[in-house]
Design a protein around this motif. Structure first.
Motif, PDB file in Angstrom:
ATOM      1  N   ASN A  25     -20.561  19.014 -20.519  1.00  0.00           N
ATOM      2  CA  ASN A  25     -20.972  20.411 -20.657  1.00  0.00           C
ATOM      3  C   ASN A  25     -19.810  21.244 -20.141  1.00  0.00           C
ATOM      4  O   ASN A  25     -19.179  20.897 -19.144  1.00  0.00           O
ATOM      5  CB  ASN A  25     -22.211  20.724 -19.811  1.00  0.00           C
ATOM      6  CG  ASN A  25     -23.490  20.321 -20.500  1.00  0.00           C
ATOM      7  OD1 ASN A  25     -23.578  20.332 -21.718  1.00  0.00           O
ATOM      8  ND2 ASN A  25     -24.485  19.959 -19.716  1.00  0.00           N
ATOM      9  N   ARG A  26     -19.546  22.348 -20.843  1.00  0.00           N
ATOM     10  CA  ARG A  26     -18.410  23.177 -20.449  1.00  0.00           C
ATOM     11  C   ARG A  26     -18.745  24.651 -20.662  1.00  0.00           C
ATOM     12  O   ARG A  26     -19.349  25.010 -21.668  1.00  0.00           O
ATOM     13  CB  ARG A  26     -17.205  22.787 -21.281  1.00  0.00           C
ATOM     14  CG  ARG A  26     -15.989  23.641 -21.092  1.00  0.00           C
ATOM     15  CD  ARG A  26     -14.912  23.190 -22.073  1.00  0.00           C
ATOM     16  NE  ARG A  26     -13.938  24.215 -22.279  1.00  0.00           N
ATOM     17  CZ  ARG A  26     -12.703  24.162 -21.829  1.00  0.00           C
ATOM     18  NH1 ARG A  26     -12.294  23.119 -21.152  1.00  0.00           N
ATOM     19  NH2 ARG A  26     -11.865  25.138 -22.065  1.00  0.00           N
ATOM     20  N   LYS A  85     -28.249  24.650 -17.962  1.00  0.00           N
ATOM     21  CA  LYS A  85     -28.260  26.103 -17.733  1.00  0.00           C
ATOM     22  C   LYS A  85     -27.768  26.467 -16.326  1.00  0.00           C
ATOM     23  O   LYS A  85     -27.324  27.580 -16.085  1.00  0.00           O
ATOM     24  CB  LYS A  85     -29.644  26.679 -17.986  1.00  0.00           C
ATOM     25  CG  LYS A  85     -30.723  26.105 -17.113  1.00  0.00           C
ATOM     26  CD  LYS A  85     -32.093  26.640 -17.497  1.00  0.00           C
ATOM     27  CE  LYS A  85     -33.122  25.914 -16.684  1.00  0.00           C
ATOM     28  NZ  LYS A  85     -34.120  25.247 -17.411  1.00  0.00           N
ATOM     29  N   ASP A  86     -27.835  25.520 -15.392  1.00  0.00           N
ATOM     30  CA  ASP A  86     -27.328  25.782 -14.041  1.00  0.00           C
ATOM     31  C   ASP A  86     -25.805  25.876 -14.019  1.00  0.00           C
ATOM     32  O   ASP A  86     -25.229  26.472 -13.108  1.00  0.00           O
ATOM     33  CB  ASP A  86     -27.775  24.677 -13.071  1.00  0.00           C
ATOM     34  CG  ASP A  86     -29.273  24.701 -12.840  1.00  0.00           C
ATOM     35  OD1 ASP A  86     -29.876  25.790 -12.997  1.00  0.00           O
ATOM     36  OD2 ASP A  86     -29.836  23.644 -12.505  1.00  0.00           O
ATOM     37  N   LEU A  87     -25.148  25.307 -15.019  1.00  0.00           N
ATOM     38  CA  LEU A  87     -23.702  25.350 -15.093  1.00  0.00           C
ATOM     39  C   LEU A  87     -23.208  26.800 -15.220  1.00  0.00           C
ATOM     40  O   LEU A  87     -22.239  27.191 -14.574  1.00  0.00           O
ATOM     41  CB  LEU A  87     -23.222  24.516 -16.290  1.00  0.00           C
ATOM     42  CG  LEU A  87     -21.759  24.142 -16.320  1.00  0.00           C
ATOM     43  CD1 LEU A  87     -21.389  23.280 -15.119  1.00  0.00           C
ATOM     44  CD2 LEU A  87     -21.435  23.408 -17.611  1.00  0.00           C
ATOM     45  N   GLU A  88     -23.898  27.587 -16.009  1.00  0.00           N
ATOM     46  CA  GLU A  88     -23.521  28.995 -16.166  1.00  0.00           C
ATOM     47  C   GLU A  88     -23.727  29.768 -14.858  1.00  0.00           C
ATOM     48  O   GLU A  88     -22.888  30.584 -14.475  1.00  0.00           O
ATOM     49  CB  GLU A  88     -24.334  29.631 -17.293  1.00  0.00           C
ATOM     50  CG  GLU A  88     -23.852  31.012 -17.652  1.00  0.00           C
ATOM     51  CD  GLU A  88     -24.566  31.578 -18.861  1.00  0.00           C
ATOM     52  OE1 GLU A  88     -24.929  32.769 -18.793  1.00  0.00           O
ATOM     53  OE2 GLU A  88     -24.754  30.847 -19.855  1.00  0.00           O
ATOM     54  N   GLU A  99     -16.825  30.569 -24.139  1.00  0.00           N
ATOM     55  CA  GLU A  99     -17.102  29.282 -24.776  1.00  0.00           C
ATOM     56  C   GLU A  99     -18.189  28.566 -23.991  1.00  0.00           C
ATOM     57  O   GLU A  99     -18.206  28.566 -22.764  1.00  0.00           O
ATOM     58  CB  GLU A  99     -15.833  28.418 -24.789  1.00  0.00           C
ATOM     59  CG  GLU A  99     -16.050  27.056 -25.406  1.00  0.00           C
ATOM     60  CD  GLU A  99     -14.825  26.160 -25.221  1.00  0.00           C
ATOM     61  OE1 GLU A  99     -15.019  24.938 -25.245  1.00  0.00           O
ATOM     62  OE2 GLU A  99     -13.713  26.673 -25.044  1.00  0.00           O
ATOM     63  N   ARG A 100     -19.089  27.969 -24.723  1.00  0.00           N
ATOM     64  CA  ARG A 100     -20.150  27.145 -24.143  1.00  0.00           C
ATOM     65  C   ARG A 100     -20.250  25.919 -25.033  1.00  0.00           C
ATOM     66  O   ARG A 100     -20.571  26.026 -26.213  1.00  0.00           O
ATOM     67  CB  ARG A 100     -21.454  27.941 -24.153  1.00  0.00           C
ATOM     68  CG  ARG A 100     -22.604  27.281 -23.479  1.00  0.00           C
ATOM     69  CD  ARG A 100     -23.876  28.124 -23.559  1.00  0.00           C
ATOM     70  NE  ARG A 100     -23.808  29.284 -22.691  1.00  0.00           N
ATOM     71  CZ  ARG A 100     -24.126  30.536 -23.027  1.00  0.00           C
ATOM     72  NH1 ARG A 100     -24.518  30.789 -24.254  1.00  0.00           N
ATOM     73  NH2 ARG A 100     -24.054  31.519 -22.171  1.00  0.00           N
ATOM     74  N   LEU A 130     -15.756  25.838 -16.019  1.00  0.00           N
ATOM     75  CA  LEU A 130     -16.576  24.879 -15.287  1.00  0.00           C
ATOM     76  C   LEU A 130     -17.001  23.782 -16.251  1.00  0.00           C
ATOM     77  O   LEU A 130     -17.517  24.062 -17.339  1.00  0.00           O
ATOM     78  CB  LEU A 130     -17.800  25.595 -14.700  1.00  0.00           C
ATOM     79  CG  LEU A 130     -18.460  24.974 -13.497  1.00  0.00           C
ATOM     80  CD1 LEU A 130     -17.468  24.758 -12.365  1.00  0.00           C
ATOM     81  CD2 LEU A 130     -19.579  25.858 -13.004  1.00  0.00           C
ATOM     82  N   GLU A 131     -16.751  22.540 -15.844  1.00  0.00           N
ATOM     83  CA  GLU A 131     -17.077  21.394 -16.694  1.00  0.00           C
ATOM     84  C   GLU A 131     -17.910  20.387 -15.906  1.00  0.00           C
ATOM     85  O   GLU A 131     -17.693  20.194 -14.709  1.00  0.00           O
ATOM     86  CB  GLU A 131     -15.802  20.698 -17.171  1.00  0.00           C
ATOM     87  CG  GLU A 131     -14.940  21.562 -18.048  1.00  0.00           C
ATOM     88  CD  GLU A 131     -13.650  20.859 -18.447  1.00  0.00           C
ATOM     89  OE1 GLU A 131     -13.321  20.906 -19.629  1.00  0.00           O
ATOM     90  OE2 GLU A 131     -12.992  20.286 -17.554  1.00  0.00           O
ATOM     91  N   ASP A 132     -18.833  19.787 -16.595  1.00  0.00           N
ATOM     92  CA  ASP A 132     -19.644  18.705 -16.032  1.00  0.00           C
ATOM     93  C   ASP A 132     -19.481  17.521 -16.990  1.00  0.00           C
ATOM     94  O   ASP A 132     -20.095  17.487 -18.058  1.00  0.00           O
ATOM     95  CB  ASP A 132     -21.104  19.149 -15.923  1.00  0.00           C
ATOM     96  CG  ASP A 132     -21.991  18.042 -15.395  1.00  0.00           C
ATOM     97  OD1 ASP A 132     -21.485  17.164 -14.669  1.00  0.00           O
ATOM     98  OD2 ASP A 132     -23.200  18.059 -15.705  1.00  0.00           O
ATOM     99  N   VAL A 133     -18.616  16.595 -16.608  1.00  0.00           N
ATOM    100  CA  VAL A 133     -18.282  15.473 -17.492  1.00  0.00           C
ATOM    101  C   VAL A 133     -19.014  14.224 -17.020  1.00  0.00           C
ATOM    102  O   VAL A 133     -18.945  13.839 -15.861  1.00  0.00           O
ATOM    103  CB  VAL A 133     -16.756  15.214 -17.495  1.00  0.00           C
ATOM    104  CG1 VAL A 133     -16.412  14.045 -18.403  1.00  0.00           C
ATOM    105  CG2 VAL A 133     -16.007  16.469 -17.905  1.00  0.00           C
TER     106      VAL A 133
END
Length: 182
Positions: A67-68, A132-135, A121-122, A58-61
């Motif tokens: 964030n990955r 933290k919502d990405l996880e 990987e973080r 999951l990536e937020d570019v």
């Protein structure tokens, strides 16, 4: 000596009548409503459990960084039949034969085994703070992927087969000779 033998024989006859070693009575067959109540007591009969692993990236570019999260998700899917949905008309008892119309099998539970699920990987871009919502989003996606994989692997077919097998064994143990499923 004869008195002791006579006393032993008398005690043996009384003991066999009071405490029979074997039961010559035929099994007690219950009526439809009794069988229904007993089966409904089983509630959700979980008959199969799949253990699956999925990789989630999951990536937020954004223009100022990314964030990955890379996760290896270890999940469990459980399926079976909900016997509490049975109605009187779903069970027919005739002598030593039981005919049952089982509810459709369903996926009863899907979850991650947190002890075996790991974040491989973080990473966070230079100008960003880690989201933290990405996880949590990655965990939700992992559960969805595990649910889909379980369906695709035939979990519902396996659940129905095993439910029939388990219920057949139960009914045979309580005295029914023939168990039929619709």
């Amino acid at each position: 000596m004869a008195l002791v033998m006579l006393l032993g024989l008398a005690l043996g006859v009384v003991a066999v009548r009071v405490f029979p070693l074997w039961n010559n009575e035929p099994p007690k067959i219950r009526d439809t409503s009794t069988v229904l109540v007993e089966i409904q007591g089983l509630n959700q009969l979980v008959t199969v459990r799949y253990v699956l692993e999925k990789v989630v990236i999951l990536e937020d570019v954004k223009w100022y960084g990314e964030n990955r999260v890379l996760m290896v998700a270890h999940g469990i899917a459980k399926a079976g039949v909900d016997l509490s949905k049975l109605k009187d008309s779903d069970i027919i008892v005739r002598g030593t034969t039981v005919k049952i119309k089982l509810p459709k099998p369903q996926l009863l539970d899907v979850y991650l085994d947190e002890r075996k699920t790991e974040i491989v990987e973080r990473s966070t871009g230079l100008l960003r703070t880690f989201d933290k919502d990405l996880e949590q989003d990655a965990r939700r996606q992992a559960v969805d992927k595990i649910r889909t994989a379980a369906y695709d692997s035939g979990i519902l077919k396996d659940a129905l087969e095993r439910a029939r097998t388990q219920l057949s064994m139960i009914f045979r143990r309580i005295g029914y000779e023939s168990i039929e499923f619709e």
